[in-house]
Design an enzyme around this catalytic site. Structure first.
Site, PDB file in Angstrom:
ATOM      1  CD  GLU A  40      12.757   1.561   9.891  1.00  0.00           C
ATOM      2  OE1 GLU A  40      13.254   2.641  10.273  1.00  0.00           O
ATOM      3  OE2 GLU A  40      13.322   0.470  10.053  1.00  0.00           O
ATOM      4  CG  LEU A  41       7.223   5.420  13.176  1.00  0.00           C
ATOM      5  CD1 LEU A  41       6.468   5.448  14.483  1.00  0.00           C
ATOM      6  CD2 LEU A  41       6.275   5.181  12.006  1.00  0.00           C
ATOM      7  CD  GLU A  84       9.849  14.126  10.673  1.00  0.00           C
ATOM      8  OE1 GLU A  84       8.690  13.697  10.834  1.00  0.00           O
ATOM      9  OE2 GLU A  84      10.706  13.520  10.025  1.00  0.00           O
ATOM     10  CE  LYS A 138      -2.370   3.472   2.226  1.00  0.00           C
ATOM     11  NZ  LYS A 138      -2.001   4.416   1.154  1.00  0.00           N
ATOM     12  CB  CYS A 198      12.898   9.710   7.984  1.00  0.00           C
ATOM     13  SG  CYS A 198      13.858   8.499   7.080  1.00  0.00           S
TER      14      CYS A 198
HETATM   15  P1  NAP Z   1       2.057   9.003   6.660  1.00  0.00           P
HETATM   16  O1  NAP Z   1       0.973  10.001   6.514  1.00  0.00           O
HETATM   17  O2  NAP Z   1       2.105   8.192   7.888  1.00  0.00           O
HETATM   18  O3  NAP Z   1       1.993   8.071   5.364  1.00  0.00           O
HETATM   19  C1  NAP Z   1       2.855   6.975   5.180  1.00  0.00           C
HETATM   20  C2  NAP Z   1       2.056   5.818   4.607  1.00  0.00           C
HETATM   21  O4  NAP Z   1       1.136   5.367   5.596  1.00  0.00           O
HETATM   22  C3  NAP Z   1       1.202   6.219   3.407  1.00  0.00           C
HETATM   23  O5  NAP Z   1       1.126   5.133   2.523  1.00  0.00           O
HETATM   24  C4  NAP Z   1      -0.156   6.473   4.047  1.00  0.00           C
HETATM   25  O6  NAP Z   1      -1.221   6.392   3.169  1.00  0.00           O
HETATM   26  C5  NAP Z   1      -0.177   5.343   5.060  1.00  0.00           C
HETATM   27  N1  NAP Z   1      -1.107   5.501   6.167  1.00  0.00           N
HETATM   28  C6  NAP Z   1      -1.229   6.556   7.011  1.00  0.00           C
HETATM   29  N2  NAP Z   1      -2.179   6.291   7.948  1.00  0.00           N
HETATM   30  C7  NAP Z   1      -2.629   5.044   7.691  1.00  0.00           C
HETATM   31  C8  NAP Z   1      -3.623   4.211   8.293  1.00  0.00           C
HETATM   32  N3  NAP Z   1      -4.319   4.598   9.373  1.00  0.00           N
HETATM   33  N4  NAP Z   1      -3.842   2.988   7.767  1.00  0.00           N
HETATM   34  C9  NAP Z   1      -3.146   2.580   6.688  1.00  0.00           C
HETATM   35  N5  NAP Z   1      -2.217   3.305   6.064  1.00  0.00           N
HETATM   36  C10 NAP Z   1      -1.953   4.537   6.565  1.00  0.00           C
HETATM   37  O7  NAP Z   1       3.482   9.677   6.512  1.00  0.00           O
HETATM   38  P2  NAP Z   1       3.855  10.986   5.720  1.00  0.00           P
HETATM   39  O8  NAP Z   1       3.644  12.117   6.646  1.00  0.00           O
HETATM   40  O9  NAP Z   1       3.271  11.063   4.384  1.00  0.00           O
HETATM   41  O10 NAP Z   1       5.421  10.669   5.527  1.00  0.00           O
HETATM   42  C11 NAP Z   1       6.400  11.375   6.106  1.00  0.00           C
HETATM   43  C12 NAP Z   1       6.804  10.792   7.448  1.00  0.00           C
HETATM   44  O11 NAP Z   1       7.457   9.546   7.228  1.00  0.00           O
HETATM   45  C13 NAP Z   1       7.803  11.661   8.156  1.00  0.00           C
HETATM   46  O12 NAP Z   1       7.515  11.691   9.519  1.00  0.00           O
HETATM   47  C14 NAP Z   1       9.119  10.952   7.908  1.00  0.00           C
HETATM   48  O13 NAP Z   1      10.129  11.249   8.831  1.00  0.00           O
HETATM   49  C15 NAP Z   1       8.685   9.537   7.946  1.00  0.00           C
HETATM   50  N6  NAP Z   1       9.659   8.679   7.257  1.00  0.00           N
HETATM   51  C16 NAP Z   1      10.351   7.761   7.998  1.00  0.00           C
HETATM   52  C17 NAP Z   1      11.316   6.981   7.396  1.00  0.00           C
HETATM   53  C18 NAP Z   1      12.094   5.940   8.150  1.00  0.00           C
HETATM   54  O14 NAP Z   1      12.687   5.074   7.520  1.00  0.00           O
HETATM   55  N7  NAP Z   1      12.141   5.963   9.466  1.00  0.00           N
HETATM   56  C19 NAP Z   1      11.567   7.126   6.034  1.00  0.00           C
HETATM   57  C20 NAP Z   1      10.846   8.072   5.315  1.00  0.00           C
HETATM   58  C21 NAP Z   1       9.883   8.831   5.949  1.00  0.00           C
HETATM   59  P3  NAP Z   1      -1.876   7.721   2.481  1.00  0.00           P
HETATM   60  O15 NAP Z   1      -0.836   8.334   1.634  1.00  0.00           O
HETATM   61  O16 NAP Z   1      -2.999   7.141   1.678  1.00  0.00           O
HETATM   62  O17 NAP Z   1      -2.336   8.601   3.593  1.00  0.00           O
END
Ligand code: NAP
Length: 449
Positions: free
Chosen positions: A229-230, A360, A155, A263
């Site tokens: 991985e957040l 962040e 997904k 991240c």
């Molecule tokens: P996000 O909103 O959590 O989205 C990431 C993924 O999760 C997307 O595919 C999103 O789908 C899905 N998702 C969110 N809520 C969900 C739920 N309740 N059920 C199922 N799927 C769900 O993250 P973002 O804000 O776009 O991404 C940036 C974040 O990711 C930053 O905090 C960054 O630091 C972190 N990140 C961490 C790493 C690491 O390796 N630690 C690497 C890269 C990024 P949708 O797009 O459809 O909402």
């Protein structure tokens, strides 16, 4: 249709994709489950050639894949090309080393006969991935688990469907059996339903705290193994003996790469007081040289952010930080282009009761802090709810290492850009999540030990 490519440079809707159907979900799980059982009877090494083929196809189609990612989420085309190459490196690494790393581990025991740990597949996995590295995030989970023999359902983020479809096609074109990686344009409810299915054995998520909490809750309720991985708000510590030019050269590149949406891109620059004023001046000079524009144009050096929503969120955070007492040392001016640009910005005077101190900032914003000792630098670095990466800069690598070891974080580098390579484990502590991807740890993240 929740999955759409909207080019963040032109704001044009490029393509919308149909939502996953119940039948597609059932087919993905059933095909994956069937493949899991088939793979259990095949040696691990038999999958290596296909993984090498995936790497080769990614390299062959690098330019087109890079264009798709850049149109999806706006990063510089050259950065997209680099990301495709990194994916190929990861695939080749696991193809070359997977079988050997999955050999049984002997246990020496005086009290029993021969004993060993087997590292076996467990079944279908769900992966939930973000848009910021639309191919690399998939590959971090795919390459090790393909060798292990865990089929995967993807997904992807709703704003990078083009990249998701292109990656799935590369896997199929390489001759991977049906079910190896199935991309679904699934809703959150459908993701929960997949995780709950008894044929699915785990979930790997990369994303935000909010996304991680929701998916981990569903995984916990269903007793499914999961890795999270957040986000990160990592420290870039400049020690008093650092070579300032080297430190600044690392600092601006770390902060601006992928328009700051990484991240592990350090977001807090903690600088020794003897270097602080000059550091700010030189960081500003580096930011001033950046050229916003079309991410496909090689002259562009700062890309738009991935979406209007992301830009608005970051602008809101800057405004809140400033209202809370932060000073704008440089930037925070509108950029006269249609895309979702945020001018690279430097903030100072952020104190712990600033509403943004613990947040962040996922874009090209550097928070710079002044400290008067190594101890104060370490304390400030650790005054964070997150702990993913970090960089320490010092003219004495041993001094750098001593400080680095005291930072509560997952991955810390001394005098180096934070690099991600398949042999290095990737992951964090505290609010940055748990579990590790890549390296041998990533290979056994979802094995039956
Ligand atoms: P996000 O909103 O959590 O989205 C990431 C993924 O999760 C997307 O595919 C999103 O789908 C899905 N998702 C969110 N809520 C969900 C739920 N309740 N059920 C199922 N799927 C769900 O993250 P973002 O804000 O776009 O991404 C940036 C974040 O990711 C930053 O905090 C960054 O630091 C972190 N990140 C961490 C790493 C690491 O390796 N630690 C690497 C890269 C990024 P949708 O797009 O459809 O909402």
């Amino acid at each position: 249709m929740a999955y759409k490519t909207v080019n963040p440079y032109t704001n044009e809707l490029v393509k919308a994709y149909p939502d996953a159907t119940a039948a597609e979900i059932e087919t993905a799980i059933a095909t994956g489950d069937q493949l899991y059982h088939q793979w259990r009877d095949e040696p691990v090494a038999s999958r290596a050639a296909t993984l090498h083929k995936i790497a080769a196809l990614l390299r062959e189609n690098k330019d087109e894949l890079a264009r798709i990612a850049t149109v999806d989420m706006g990063k510089l085309y050259t950065e997209s090309q680099g990301e495709v190459e990194l994916c190929a490196i990861i695939a080749d690494y696991y193809a070359d080393h997977g079988a050997e790393l999955l050999q049984p581990t002997p246990i020496s025991s005086r009290n029993t006969g021969d004993a060993e740990i087997l590292h076996q597949a467990t079944g279908v996995l769900m992966m939930v991935e973000p848009w910021n590295f639309p191919y690399y995030q998939i590959m971090r989970v795919l390459a090790p688990n393909f060798m292990v023999g865990n089929p995967m359902i993807l997904k992807h983020a709703s704003n990078t469907p083009g990249s998701a479809a292109a990656f799935e096609k590369a896997v199929q074109d390489a001759g991977a059996p049906a079910g190896s990686l199935t991309n679904l344009f699934a809703s959150y409810d459908q993701v929960s339903q997949i995780i709950a299915d008894p044929r699915v054995q785990g979930v790997a998520l990369t994303g935000s705290k909010r996304g991680g909490q929701s998916v981990a809750e569903v995984a916990g309720k269903n007793l499914k193994k999961n890795s999270m991985e957040l986000g990160g708000s990592d420290a870039f510590v400049v020690l008093s003996d650092a070579d300032l030019d080297k430190a600044v050269d690392l600092a601006w590149r770390v902060r601006i790469y992928n328009a700051g949406q990484v991240c592990t891109s350090d977001k807090r620059f903690i600088v020794a007081d003897n270097l602080y004023d000059e550091f700010l001046k030189k960081l500003k000079a580096s930011f001033e040289k950046l050229v916003p524009g079309d991410p496909m144009d090689p002259k562009t050096t700062i890309a738009p952010m991935n979406s209007q929503r992301a830009k608005e969120k970051l602008q809101g955070q800057i405004d809140k930080a400033v209202a809370g007492g932060a000073k704008v040392y440089y930037g925070n001016q509108p950029i006269d282009l249609p895309g979702q640009f945020i001018q690279p910005t430097i903030l100072t005077d952020i104190v712990p009761d600033n509403p943004e101190f613990y947040d962040e900032m996922f874009g090209p914003v550097a928070q710079v802090f002044k400290v008067s000792s190594d101890e104060e630098a370490i304390q400030l670095a650790n005054n964070s709810e997150l702990g993913l990466g970090g960089i320490v800069v010092s003219n004495d690598a041993q001094h750098g290492r001593t400080v680095a070891e005291k930072i509560e974080t997952g991955m810390v580098f001394v005098n180096s850009f934070l690099v991600s390579l398949p042999e290095l484990p990737f992951g964090g502590v505290k609010g940055s999540g748990y579990g590790r991807e890549m390296s041998q740890l990533g290979l056994t993240a979802f094995t039956n030990e």
